[in-house]
Motif scaffolding. Structure first.
Motif, PDB file in Angstrom:
ATOM      1  N   SER A 186       7.637   1.818  -6.339  1.00  0.00           N
ATOM      2  CA  SER A 186       6.021   1.876  -6.226  1.00  0.00           C
ATOM      3  C   SER A 186       5.557   0.806  -5.123  1.00  0.00           C
ATOM      4  O   SER A 186       6.162  -0.305  -4.980  1.00  0.00           O
ATOM      5  CB  SER A 186       5.532   1.763  -7.464  1.00  0.00           C
ATOM      6  OG  SER A 186       5.740   0.524  -7.913  1.00  0.00           O
ATOM      7  N   SER A 187       4.439   0.941  -4.770  1.00  0.00           N
ATOM      8  CA  SER A 187       3.720  -0.016  -4.015  1.00  0.00           C
ATOM      9  C   SER A 187       3.377  -1.215  -4.547  1.00  0.00           C
ATOM     10  O   SER A 187       3.535  -2.328  -3.883  1.00  0.00           O
ATOM     11  CB  SER A 187       2.216   0.755  -3.477  1.00  0.00           C
ATOM     12  OG  SER A 187       1.528   0.932  -4.655  1.00  0.00           O
ATOM     13  N   SER A 188       3.347  -1.198  -5.956  1.00  0.00           N
ATOM     14  CA  SER A 188       3.258  -2.534  -6.673  1.00  0.00           C
ATOM     15  C   SER A 188       4.624  -3.353  -6.800  1.00  0.00           C
ATOM     16  O   SER A 188       4.640  -4.490  -7.289  1.00  0.00           O
ATOM     17  CB  SER A 188       2.697  -2.218  -7.937  1.00  0.00           C
ATOM     18  OG  SER A 188       3.272  -1.464  -8.856  1.00  0.00           O
ATOM     19  N   GLY A 189       5.733  -2.572  -6.824  1.00  0.00           N
ATOM     20  CA  GLY A 189       6.906  -2.903  -6.751  1.00  0.00           C
ATOM     21  C   GLY A 189       7.542  -2.998  -8.108  1.00  0.00           C
ATOM     22  O   GLY A 189       8.699  -3.487  -8.415  1.00  0.00           O
ATOM     23  N   ARG A 229      12.883  -4.670  -3.261  1.00  0.00           N
ATOM     24  CA  ARG A 229      12.170  -4.819  -2.191  1.00  0.00           C
ATOM     25  C   ARG A 229      11.927  -6.353  -1.796  1.00  0.00           C
ATOM     26  O   ARG A 229      11.800  -7.096  -2.941  1.00  0.00           O
ATOM     27  CB  ARG A 229      10.854  -4.029  -1.889  1.00  0.00           C
ATOM     28  CG  ARG A 229       9.839  -4.649  -2.907  1.00  0.00           C
ATOM     29  CD  ARG A 229       8.589  -3.865  -3.018  1.00  0.00           C
ATOM     30  NE  ARG A 229       7.485  -4.590  -3.487  1.00  0.00           N
ATOM     31  CZ  ARG A 229       6.110  -4.093  -3.497  1.00  0.00           C
ATOM     32  NH1 ARG A 229       6.062  -2.867  -2.873  1.00  0.00           N
ATOM     33  NH2 ARG A 229       5.246  -4.674  -3.875  1.00  0.00           N
ATOM     34  N   ASP A 230      11.645  -6.687  -0.685  1.00  0.00           N
ATOM     35  CA  ASP A 230      11.047  -7.979  -0.168  1.00  0.00           C
ATOM     36  C   ASP A 230       9.780  -7.987   0.346  1.00  0.00           C
ATOM     37  O   ASP A 230       9.779  -7.412   1.536  1.00  0.00           O
ATOM     38  CB  ASP A 230      12.178  -8.586   0.681  1.00  0.00           C
ATOM     39  CG  ASP A 230      11.793 -10.130   1.043  1.00  0.00           C
ATOM     40  OD1 ASP A 230      12.491 -10.904   1.417  1.00  0.00           O
ATOM     41  OD2 ASP A 230      10.569 -10.635   0.677  1.00  0.00           O
ATOM     42  N   ALA A 231       8.799  -7.989  -0.463  1.00  0.00           N
ATOM     43  CA  ALA A 231       7.440  -7.495  -0.061  1.00  0.00           C
ATOM     44  C   ALA A 231       7.183  -8.599   1.222  1.00  0.00           C
ATOM     45  O   ALA A 231       6.273  -8.325   2.068  1.00  0.00           O
ATOM     46  CB  ALA A 231       6.535  -7.646  -1.083  1.00  0.00           C
ATOM     47  N   PHE A 285       0.864  -1.148  -0.036  1.00  0.00           N
ATOM     48  CA  PHE A 285       0.115  -0.097  -0.097  1.00  0.00           C
ATOM     49  C   PHE A 285       0.890   1.250  -0.107  1.00  0.00           C
ATOM     50  O   PHE A 285       0.238   2.214   0.076  1.00  0.00           O
ATOM     51  CB  PHE A 285      -0.935   0.180   1.156  1.00  0.00           C
ATOM     52  CG  PHE A 285      -1.630  -1.032   1.112  1.00  0.00           C
ATOM     53  CD1 PHE A 285      -1.699  -2.079   2.485  1.00  0.00           C
ATOM     54  CD2 PHE A 285      -2.850  -1.323   0.422  1.00  0.00           C
ATOM     55  CE1 PHE A 285      -2.603  -3.231   2.372  1.00  0.00           C
ATOM     56  CE2 PHE A 285      -3.673  -2.394   0.488  1.00  0.00           C
ATOM     57  CZ  PHE A 285      -3.562  -3.359   1.331  1.00  0.00           C
ATOM     58  N   TRP A 286       2.275   1.115  -0.054  1.00  0.00           N
ATOM     59  CA  TRP A 286       2.879   2.380   0.193  1.00  0.00           C
ATOM     60  C   TRP A 286       4.209   2.185  -0.870  1.00  0.00           C
ATOM     61  O   TRP A 286       4.965   1.301  -0.956  1.00  0.00           O
ATOM     62  CB  TRP A 286       3.689   2.265   1.527  1.00  0.00           C
ATOM     63  CG  TRP A 286       2.473   2.394   2.544  1.00  0.00           C
ATOM     64  CD1 TRP A 286       1.860   1.426   3.139  1.00  0.00           C
ATOM     65  CD2 TRP A 286       1.988   3.539   3.155  1.00  0.00           C
ATOM     66  NE1 TRP A 286       0.876   1.900   4.210  1.00  0.00           N
ATOM     67  CE2 TRP A 286       1.039   3.281   4.102  1.00  0.00           C
ATOM     68  CE3 TRP A 286       2.267   5.077   2.936  1.00  0.00           C
ATOM     69  CZ2 TRP A 286       0.287   4.205   4.724  1.00  0.00           C
ATOM     70  CZ3 TRP A 286       1.675   5.981   3.712  1.00  0.00           C
ATOM     71  CH2 TRP A 286       0.693   5.407   4.665  1.00  0.00           C
ATOM     72  N   TYR A 329      17.827   8.583   4.406  1.00  0.00           N
ATOM     73  CA  TYR A 329      16.573   8.297   5.061  1.00  0.00           C
ATOM     74  C   TYR A 329      15.792   7.419   4.186  1.00  0.00           C
ATOM     75  O   TYR A 329      15.664   7.678   2.822  1.00  0.00           O
ATOM     76  CB  TYR A 329      15.840   9.628   5.248  1.00  0.00           C
ATOM     77  CG  TYR A 329      16.645  10.445   6.023  1.00  0.00           C
ATOM     78  CD1 TYR A 329      17.409  11.483   5.612  1.00  0.00           C
ATOM     79  CD2 TYR A 329      16.387  10.580   7.599  1.00  0.00           C
ATOM     80  CE1 TYR A 329      18.204  12.265   6.503  1.00  0.00           C
ATOM     81  CE2 TYR A 329      17.105  11.353   8.513  1.00  0.00           C
ATOM     82  CZ  TYR A 329      17.986  12.483   7.847  1.00  0.00           C
ATOM     83  OH  TYR A 329      18.599  13.266   8.639  1.00  0.00           O
ATOM     84  N   CYS A 330      15.029   6.563   4.477  1.00  0.00           N
ATOM     85  CA  CYS A 330      14.071   5.870   3.814  1.00  0.00           C
ATOM     86  C   CYS A 330      12.627   6.538   4.341  1.00  0.00           C
ATOM     87  O   CYS A 330      12.417   6.852   5.536  1.00  0.00           O
ATOM     88  CB  CYS A 330      13.922   4.323   3.685  1.00  0.00           C
ATOM     89  SG  CYS A 330      13.491   3.795   5.327  1.00  0.00           S
ATOM     90  N   ALA A 331      11.809   6.675   3.603  1.00  0.00           N
ATOM     91  CA  ALA A 331      10.552   7.477   3.707  1.00  0.00           C
ATOM     92  C   ALA A 331       9.216   6.676   2.811  1.00  0.00           C
ATOM     93  O   ALA A 331       9.489   6.150   1.849  1.00  0.00           O
ATOM     94  CB  ALA A 331      10.501   8.861   3.327  1.00  0.00           C
ATOM     95  N   ALA A 332       8.047   6.880   3.484  1.00  0.00           N
ATOM     96  CA  ALA A 332       6.877   6.350   2.814  1.00  0.00           C
ATOM     97  C   ALA A 332       6.013   7.288   2.502  1.00  0.00           C
ATOM     98  O   ALA A 332       5.564   8.166   3.131  1.00  0.00           O
ATOM     99  CB  ALA A 332       6.242   5.109   3.806  1.00  0.00           C
ATOM    100  N   ALA A 333       5.325   6.918   1.192  1.00  0.00           N
ATOM    101  CA  ALA A 333       4.193   7.904   0.827  1.00  0.00           C
ATOM    102  C   ALA A 333       3.115   6.884   0.459  1.00  0.00           C
ATOM    103  O   ALA A 333       3.102   5.828  -0.085  1.00  0.00           O
ATOM    104  CB  ALA A 333       4.659   8.806  -0.448  1.00  0.00           C
TER     105      ALA A 333
END
Length: 125
Positions: free
Chosen positions: A52-55, A72-74, A31-32, A95-99
């Protein structure tokens, strides 16, 4: 409550490699969007890469294209930033950050709502 925790920073010589990790908790990565943003002393924050959230969507700043790879490793809710051919100008706090995934994917720092504490990367001989 969302939480992001970075790890993997350190001191590396020019031309070397590091892999940063961002452990995401409190929701699913599905979702992020996740971004890596860096800030060097005396400089503005710079979006480095995002996924992206879909990867299946990624973006890179021109300054790191061909050298950095985001993945990423979902299943593990972890995002990675593989950094190769490091240069002195890559020195910064990363920094890592989420949107929220319902919004468009982008590198702009203002688009991210949740941030980790940062990890220092120093490239020096």
């Amino acid at each position: 409550q969302l939480q992001l925790v970075e790890s993997g920073g350190g001191l590396v010589q020019p031309g070397g490699s590091l892999r940063l990790s961002c452990k995401f908790s409190g929701d699913s990565l599905k979702f992020w969007h996740i971004g890596w943003i860096r800030q060097a002393p005396g400089k503005e924050r710079e979006g480095v890469s995002c996924i992206s959230s879909s990867g299946d969507g990624t973006m890179y700043a021109d300054s790191v294209k061909g050298r950095f790879t985001i993945s990423r490793d979902a299943n593990d809710n972890t995002v990675y930033l593989q950094m190769n051919s490091l240069k002195a100008e890559d020195t910064a706090v990363y920094y890592c950050a989420a949107a929220w995934g319902g919004n468009g994917l982008g590198l702009g720092a203002l688009g991210y709502d949740y941030w980790g504490q940062g990890t220092q990367v120093t490239v020096s001989s």
